[in-house]
Design an enzyme around this catalytic site. Structure first.
Site, PDB file in Angstrom:
ATOM      1  N   GLY A   1      20.998  14.946  -7.163  1.00  0.00           N
ATOM      2  CA  GLY A   1      19.609  14.519  -7.015  1.00  0.00           C
ATOM      3  C   GLY A   1      18.746  15.670  -6.540  1.00  0.00           C
TER       4      GLY A   1
ATOM      5  N   CYS B   1      22.977  18.347   0.804  1.00  0.00           N
ATOM      6  CA  CYS B   1      21.639  18.485   0.231  1.00  0.00           C
ATOM      7  C   CYS B   1      21.487  19.894  -0.317  1.00  0.00           C
ATOM      8  CB  CYS B   1      20.596  18.223   1.321  1.00  0.00           C
ATOM      9  SG  CYS B   1      18.900  18.364   0.735  1.00  0.00           S
ATOM     10  N   LEU B   2      20.905  20.010  -1.515  1.00  0.00           N
ATOM     11  CA  LEU B   2      20.738  21.340  -2.110  1.00  0.00           C
ATOM     12  C   LEU B   2      19.844  22.237  -1.258  1.00  0.00           C
ATOM     13  CD1 LEU B   2      20.385  20.444  -5.910  1.00  0.00           C
ATOM     14  CD2 LEU B   2      22.386  21.375  -4.723  1.00  0.00           C
TER      15      LEU B   2
ATOM     16  N   HIS C   1      18.299   8.922  -0.117  1.00  0.00           N
ATOM     17  CA  HIS C   1      18.235  10.319   0.318  1.00  0.00           C
ATOM     18  C   HIS C   1      17.003  11.009  -0.289  1.00  0.00           C
ATOM     19  CE1 HIS C   1      20.378  14.354   1.063  1.00  0.00           C
ATOM     20  NE2 HIS C   1      19.372  14.672   0.284  1.00  0.00           N
ATOM     21  N   GLU C   2      16.777  10.767  -1.590  1.00  0.00           N
ATOM     22  CA  GLU C   2      15.659  11.441  -2.277  1.00  0.00           C
ATOM     23  C   GLU C   2      14.309  10.896  -1.817  1.00  0.00           C
ATOM     24  OE1 GLU C   2      16.462  14.085  -3.665  1.00  0.00           O
ATOM     25  OE2 GLU C   2      18.587  13.661  -3.832  1.00  0.00           O
TER      26      GLU C   2
ATOM     27  N   HIS D   1      13.250  12.498   1.245  1.00  0.00           N
ATOM     28  CA  HIS D   1      12.636  13.814   0.996  1.00  0.00           C
ATOM     29  C   HIS D   1      11.129  13.678   0.778  1.00  0.00           C
ATOM     30  CE1 HIS D   1      15.700  16.902   0.832  1.00  0.00           C
ATOM     31  NE2 HIS D   1      16.478  16.193   0.044  1.00  0.00           N
TER      32      HIS D   1
HETATM   33 NI    NI Z   1      18.495  16.477  -0.390  1.00  0.00          NI
END
Ligand code: NI
Length: 171
Positions: A46, A94-95, A137-138, A141
């Protein structure tokens, strides 16, 4: 190579509340496509627009588990309209926060509403598993919230040094 670098922990844009999109324009569709490209390149499941420096309510994801089968999804103005009372704990990463993994507790299942890549409204009801976790999670953000805000104080302590180093590196 994707020309959309991923912003890391410490970047201010990750802490801002993202703005809703007024309409799904060709520019926003291009942004979604570029985000999918960046996400696949980074082997993520994601990616939210603030993670590429764009403070708009958009995220992309692909939680397909089958090898070689893609299931790219685009969510504009996503909204969680229902959550289960039942919670579930699982490890997240998380990226934007490389090399940090920790348990997060979230509602087990959700109902989510959004606009797709064509600007068409859709709703997915009572979805659970990785799909539900990733959506939550997204959407966090888009509200300036990171998963490390929701981890235990022990995990927080264990990762404090790494997080501080990350935040320092971008200044
Ligand atoms: Ni993330």
């Amino acid at each position: 190579m994707s020309d959309r670098p991923i912003f890391v922990y410490g970047s201010q844009v990750l802490r801002k509340r993202a703005e809703p999109v007024a309409a799904v324009t060709p520019e926003l569709q291009r942004l979604a496509d570029e985000m999918l490209e960046a996400m696949y390149e980074a082997n993520g499941v994601g990616l939210a627009a603030p993670q590429v420096g764009e403070s708009v309510r958009l995220f992309v994801m692909d939680v397909s588990q089958e090898d070689g089968k893609k299931d790219p999804r685009v969510f504009f103005n996503p909204e969680i309209v229902d959550t289960s009372d039942k919670k579930e704990t699982a490890e997240e990463g998380c990226l934007s926060i490389p090399d940090v993994w920790a348990d997060v507790t979230r509602p087990r299942s959700i109902t989510v509403r959004a606009l797709d890549r064509d600007g068409k409204p859709f709703e997915i009801q009572n979805v659970d598993g990785l799909f539900a976790r990733c959506v939550q999670h997204e959407i966090d953000h888009l509200d300036g919230v990171l998963f490390v805000d929701k981890i235990s104080s022990t995990d927080r302590m264990l990762n404090e040094g790494r997080l501080k180093k990350m935040a320092r590196a971008i200044r």
